[in-house]
Enzyme design. Structure first.
Site, PDB file in Angstrom:
ATOM      1  N   TYR A   1       0.927  -1.168   0.028  1.00 28.17           N
ATOM      2  CA  TYR A   1      -0.114  -0.124   0.025  1.00 28.17           C
ATOM      3  C   TYR A   1       0.823   1.282   0.095  1.00 28.17           C
ATOM      4  CZ  TYR A   1      -4.155  -2.569   1.203  1.00 28.17           C
ATOM      5  OH  TYR A   1      -5.437  -3.453   1.023  1.00 28.17           O
TER       6      TYR A   1
ATOM      7  N   GLU B   1      -9.755   4.980   7.480  1.00 28.32           N
ATOM      8  CA  GLU B   1      -9.751   3.502   7.130  1.00 28.32           C
ATOM      9  C   GLU B   1     -10.204   2.607   8.537  1.00 28.32           C
ATOM     10  OE1 GLU B   1      -6.194   2.089   4.596  1.00 28.32           O
ATOM     11  OE2 GLU B   1      -7.580   0.627   4.198  1.00 28.32           O
TER      12      GLU B   1
END
Lengths: 345, 345
Positions: B194, B284
């Site tokens: 990521y 998130e």
């Protein structure tokens, strides 16, 4: 004293690169490769290249000694095979050794390893031993991705790498985990691949348990640790989720970060987040970023200024970052410094 | 109000993942894939999954609305081909749409795109149009590496991507540049791939001139921009070396960073380095890092606390980060918020 743990010989005579291009072009024609003339350099050539380059700049900035290795992007382990990589590494390491003999108070060698994609890293042991025992080098650069941006090797925690680690431990030399040039168009070498390499290597270490098997093995993660200190909370949290010990215990006896971060806020974060014992001064002079920062009027890579400007660092902290940590992580440095007239700290 | 621009439906009923595993196992047998039963979910199932998950947590933290998309790691564009990716994306986006219809004051949709390695991204246009025009979604997630860690697509600045950008511009929706699960053992998904994806994408934008061709195209780089803000000096210097304009001019009219950085020093750096106009609040929730930080006693991903604690941010700065920037970057959000009873800022 001030020790820069991360310098590459980026100013080598141009015929060195020309030779490498020829080597790449002739590969895999063994006969033509054998006939390829290895370039020779006079002492004057080498002296000029270094005295007008890294040595001049480090002296202007008050840096005493640099841990000096061949150009990182030049390692290009993805070119050719283990044999071309070996002859190229020997050539490059020998140049470093000559620079260090010319200016032993200012440079000490760090080895390029003759890695090659898919080749077991044990093949690097003879060159590592030669560099340490014959040339006086104090560490090596280890590339976690000799494919040059395709990431095909097993993680650094895999037994694939163990024979090399065993030799590093025996010789008591650390490795800087440093990828080389990217041949993947997705990754800009200095702007993406280097930082990704740092982040990837660190996370491999978080996931694994390498230092249980090698409690005295030491790695330096360059470029301020890639994305790691900025995301220190993420990595602490991932370690927890993975049921690993806290990072301080899991990794920080063995893993260190350099200071190649090219602005004040980044260095402030590094100094705030990572324990002082784990930070080693470094600049990469004439490296990835060579210009002057219009916001400060100083070179981006003049990292000493940033460290000097971190308000909460004590004199003792700075002495660790500038000298003591390097002596501890690269213990062979102490003998070199003694031999060349530096006083013990 | 507080808008979280980065939430994924990680708590979907388990049979969704089971279906995906079956799809992967049956590929490429077209007959068996066609016969595979698509799972059906009752409203109660979906309501439970969200009311005990993301909705509960965001309400505890005082977050009003989340830009909600399918699970990022679940996109797994490397599985199957464009056809499996299309049916999987439709299924996942439809679930998001149902959640958003149940709780329109708390969730608005962001689309998963049916990308597939080596397939021109123009194939994603129909699903993007459907999500925006029929389901009311306000943005999409764009994966710069549908291979899942092998990085085989051209850079984001390549014309390969242009047809999709043309449609995004026409629809006035931005993309969050978000890779999916890594199938390369070198890269841990949340701890390396990521962050590398964020850094890589940004550097591709530094190298190219995409926003000359698309002056109104907008990208959000998640996870606080990967390594970028920490190395902002490096990127400013690389842009100079590459003869690109200063980053503010070159990229910051089009590129934004979210606040998924899970400790105070990281958020402080982000807020110090990146202009307030370019920072969008995000957490998130139930994402990459799910634990409690033993150093603070709070969840790592409770990023609102960090932003509230940055001492130099004014009330106006916070209003931008929490609301106004999201309304500007995702303009379709304004109509959704009007429709569902929020007052204009």
């Amino acid at each position: 004293m001030i020790i820069d743990c991360h310098g590459h010989y980026t100013t080598a005579p141009r015929s060195l690169e020309a030779y490498r291009r020829q080597q790449a072009a002739l590969f895999p024609d063994a006969a033509k490769l054998a006939a390829l003339e290895v370039p020779r350099f006079s002492d004057d050539q080498l002296r000029d290249s270094i005295e007008s380059g890294q040595l001049r700049i480090q002296q202007e900035r008050g840096v005493d000694l640099t841990l000096f290795s061949p150009r990182a992007a030049g390692m290009s382990h993805h070119i050719g095979d283990a044999a071309t990589s070996a002859s190229w590494s020997i050539l490059c390491n020998d140049l470093i050794a000559r620079i260090c003999r010319m200016h032993p108070r200012h440079f000490v060698g760090v080895a390029q390893l003759p890695q090659s994609p898919g080749v077991a890293p044990a093949n690097c042991i003879p060159e590592l031993v030669r560099c340490v025992e014959e040339l006086g080098f104090v560490g090596c650069n280890l590339n976690p991705d000799p494919s040059g941006g395709h990431w095909k090797e097993p993680p650094l925690t895999d037994r694939w790498w163990y024979p090399l680690y065993e030799k590093m431990v025996e010789l008591d030399v650390p490795a800087m985990i440093h990828v080389s040039a990217s041949c993947n168009p997705a990754f800009h070498t200095a702007g993406a691949h280097y930082l990704n390499g740092d982040t990837t290597a660190f996370m491999q270490l978080v996931e694994g348990n390498l230092f249980r098997d090698f409690p005295t093995l030491r790695f330096v993660i360059p470029h301020g640790g890639g994305a790691v200190p900025y995301h220190w909370g993420r990595f602490r949290g991932l370690a927890l989720d993975l049921k690993q010990p806290p990072l301080a215990e899991h990794l920080l006896r063995n893993v260190f970060f350099d200071t190649c971060v090219y602005h004040q806020p980044g260095i402030d974060l590094l100094a705030r987040v990572i324990p002082t014992d784990n930070v080693l001064f470094a600049s990469e002079i004439i490296g990835a970023v060579q210009g002057i920062d219009p916001e400060t009027g100083h070179y981006f890579d003049d990292t000493r200024r940033y460290i000097d400007a971190v308000p909460w660092l004590s004199a003792e902290d700075r002495a660790k970052i500038f000298e003591a940590n390097a002596r501890r992580v690269y213990p062979r440095l102490n003998a070199w410094l003694d031999l060349h007239g530096y006083h013990p700290p």
